[in-house]
Design an enzyme around this catalytic site. Structure first.
Site, PDB file in Angstrom:
ATOM      1  CE  LYS A 159      25.279  41.026  48.887  1.00  0.00           C
ATOM      2  NZ  LYS A 159      25.366  40.754  50.339  1.00  0.00           N
ATOM      3  CG  ASP A 188      25.217  39.531  42.972  1.00  0.00           C
ATOM      4  OD1 ASP A 188      26.135  40.392  43.425  1.00  0.00           O
ATOM      5  OD2 ASP A 188      24.844  38.378  43.138  1.00  0.00           O
ATOM      6  CG  HIS A 189      28.652  44.234  44.156  1.00  0.00           C
ATOM      7  ND1 HIS A 189      27.949  44.246  45.167  1.00  0.00           N
ATOM      8  CD2 HIS A 189      29.893  44.035  44.466  1.00  0.00           C
ATOM      9  CE1 HIS A 189      28.830  43.758  46.235  1.00  0.00           C
ATOM     10  NE2 HIS A 189      30.109  43.622  45.681  1.00  0.00           N
ATOM     11  CG  HIS A 251      27.654  38.064  46.213  1.00  0.00           C
ATOM     12  ND1 HIS A 251      27.196  39.185  45.345  1.00  0.00           N
ATOM     13  CD2 HIS A 251      28.426  38.539  47.130  1.00  0.00           C
ATOM     14  CE1 HIS A 251      27.135  40.240  45.885  1.00  0.00           C
ATOM     15  NE2 HIS A 251      27.959  40.197  47.135  1.00  0.00           N
TER      16      HIS A 251
END
Length: 508
Positions: A159, A188-189, A251
């Site tokens: 991102k 998206d971690h 997120h």
């Protein structure tokens, strides 16, 4: 999200931006953790690619230092040696579609032959988003993106994926001219965190929760992603992005969709993402008037965090002295479907908050008071489920219980489940699960093109209004507080209030 494979498939990971901060702080420690826990194939290699020219031995030396600092390794660690044997590097100008990409092609061929690895490659784009399409085009042009002879090619993109709806559409279009959607992994971690993944198990694997997970029982939902730090060394990037762009379309909307989605027909990647996409499409779009009344922006002034004085955002390095960039954003969302009609979802994110904390709060409606009207109980404790995502992963159930004694009195009780206490310490960067899933071809926790565009479709009208009408009251909250007064008012006018986490120092 199948874990039927204990180890990932044999492959080569090619990291563009291999000398950068993300690689040393997150990617290498995540790969190290996977290997140490027995999830990496023996037939595996890393090819680092960066602008800086150096020999593979120099890159390995840097990797050893970084693993000591960010993964806690020791000098005689067997897994560090394992990585060194499998790590290679080449550098040059990313715009050079001849020499650099020919060097990459030659190195991949040699690495695969020497280590008996089938030509399965996944490319990690740890580079600025404006280079995504350009670098991908050069990979494909040099014959390194085509899937053939049973081998695969996958591309992970960090991102932010676009700056608004128009740019996200263009980036998707540019990439889909070069790749198939099944090759694209938009990472998206946050979704690598155990508690986020546990949302699906918590909701759909427990018969006591799913029947009450709707508008009949739930009053509202809060999603908070609070950061104690300021912009640190990211002032240049952050001043062109802001809190809304940086956190909410990715997120926070991922947390909203996992909280609100209908049960998927299976845990197959597209089945899960189909239901997430439906939630994003059901979120009512913001009109210009909504953007003024249902969205709040803030920017931090000087203040104190953990007792230490910290500067205002406009005094941070690489930030314009008259910056109009928001460091805080909160929204009131309405999901226009049967399950969530009239149940507001309040979301917020901000920097320089009192504590680092991310959570999802499910606030249930009050029970009828009629039974207790002739008792000393003046009001009932409302039930609440708090899903803690970071820094301490776990779940808290808040309910009322009778206080011992001859008189009927009610007290609030918390029942806590803590991942660390129950399962023991699991060292994680948040990237382990996502890298593993990419290696086995499971895209469940990665965003699809339609999800990205639907997310930007929600927030772009707000960005447009904020761009057209500069904030007149910045800075409007002190560092070390929970954001501007208008954010509290966003809930207060609905008869609600934010659930603020109390910093540890305040409870000591």
């Amino acid at each position: 999200m199948s874990d039927t494979q204990k180890t990932a498939e044999p492959c080569v990971m090619v990291i563009f931006g291999a000398t950068g901060d993300l690689t040393k702080r997150k990617l290498f420690p995540a790969l190290y953790n996977l290997a140490k826990d027995g999830h990496m194939p023996d037939n595996f290699a890393i090819v680092g690619v960066g602008r800086q020219e150096m020999l593979s031995d120099e890159f390995r030396d840097q990797m050893i230092v970084n693993l000591k600092e960010f993964a806690g390794t020791t000098g005689d660690d067997e897994w560090v040696k394992w990585f060194c044997e499998r790590t290679f590097y080449t550098g040059g100008d990313f715009d050079d579609d001849k020499k650099l990409f020919k060097d990459i092609k030659d190195m991949l061929r040699d690495v695969c032959e020497a280590n008996k690895i089938p030509e399965n490659f996944f490319y990690y784009m740890a580079i600025p988003p404006d280079l995504f399409a350009n670098v991908t085009q050069k990979i494909v042009k040099n014959g390194l993106g085509k899937e053939e002879n049973g081998n695969w090619r996958r591309f992970i993109f960090e991102k932010p994926f676009g700056r608004d709806l128009e740019s996200a559409k263009k980036l998707n279009s540019d990439l889909l001219k070069l790749l198939k959607e099944s090759q694209i992994y938009r990472i998206d971690h946050y979704l690598g965190k155990e508690t986020v993944q546990n949302l699906l198990v918590f909701r759909f694997g427990n018969s006591i929760f799913e029947p009450i997970w709707n508008r009949n029982f739930i009053d509202h939902v809060q999603v908070t992603v609070a950061e104690k730090l300021g912009v640190e060394l990211r002032g240049g990037y952050y001043d062109s992005a802001g809190a809304l762009r940086d956190m909410i379309p990715n997120h926070i909307f991922q947390l909203v969709t996992l909280t609100a989605m209908e049960p998927p027909v299976s845990f197959d990647a597209d089945s899960v993402r189909d239901e997430q996409a439906k939630i994003l499409q059901a979120i009512q779009p913001f009109s210009p008037e909504d953007a003024l009344h249902c969205a709040v922006r803030g920017q931090y002034a000087a203040g104190r965090v953990d007792g230490d004085a910290v500067p205002a955002y406009r005094k941070e390095e690489k930030v314009a002295p008259d910056s109009n960039t928001e460091t805080f954003a909160s929204l009131k969302l309405a999901i226009d479907n049967w399950r969530w009609a009239d149940v507001p979802f309040y979301v917020r994110t901000g920097k320089r908050m009192p504590t680092k904390h991310s959570s999802i709060v499910i606030q249930f409606k009050k029970a009828p008071f009629v039974l207790f009207r002739d008792t000393p109980i003046e009001r009932l404790t409302t039930n609440r489920i708090e899903i803690h995502i970071q820094p301490d992963e776990g779940i808290t159930l808040h309910f009322g219980a009778k206080i011992p004694g001859p008189i009927v009195k009610m007290g609030a009780v918390d029942m806590d489940f803590d991942y660390l206490e129950h399962f023991g310490e699991q060292i994680s960067t948040g990237y382990e699960r996502l890298l593993f899933d990419c290696m086995i071809g499971d895209a469940t926790l990665f965003q699809r093109a339609d999800m990205v565009e639907a997310s930007w479709r929600i927030v772009t009208p707000i960005l447009d209004v904020w761009s057209a009408i500069p904030a007149r009251d910045f800075p409007n909250y002190e560092a070390g507080t929970w954001g501007p007064e208008d954010s509290d008012e966003l809930l207060r006018r609905d008869g609600r209030k934010w659930k603020n986490e109390v910093p540890e120092a305040a409870t000591a």
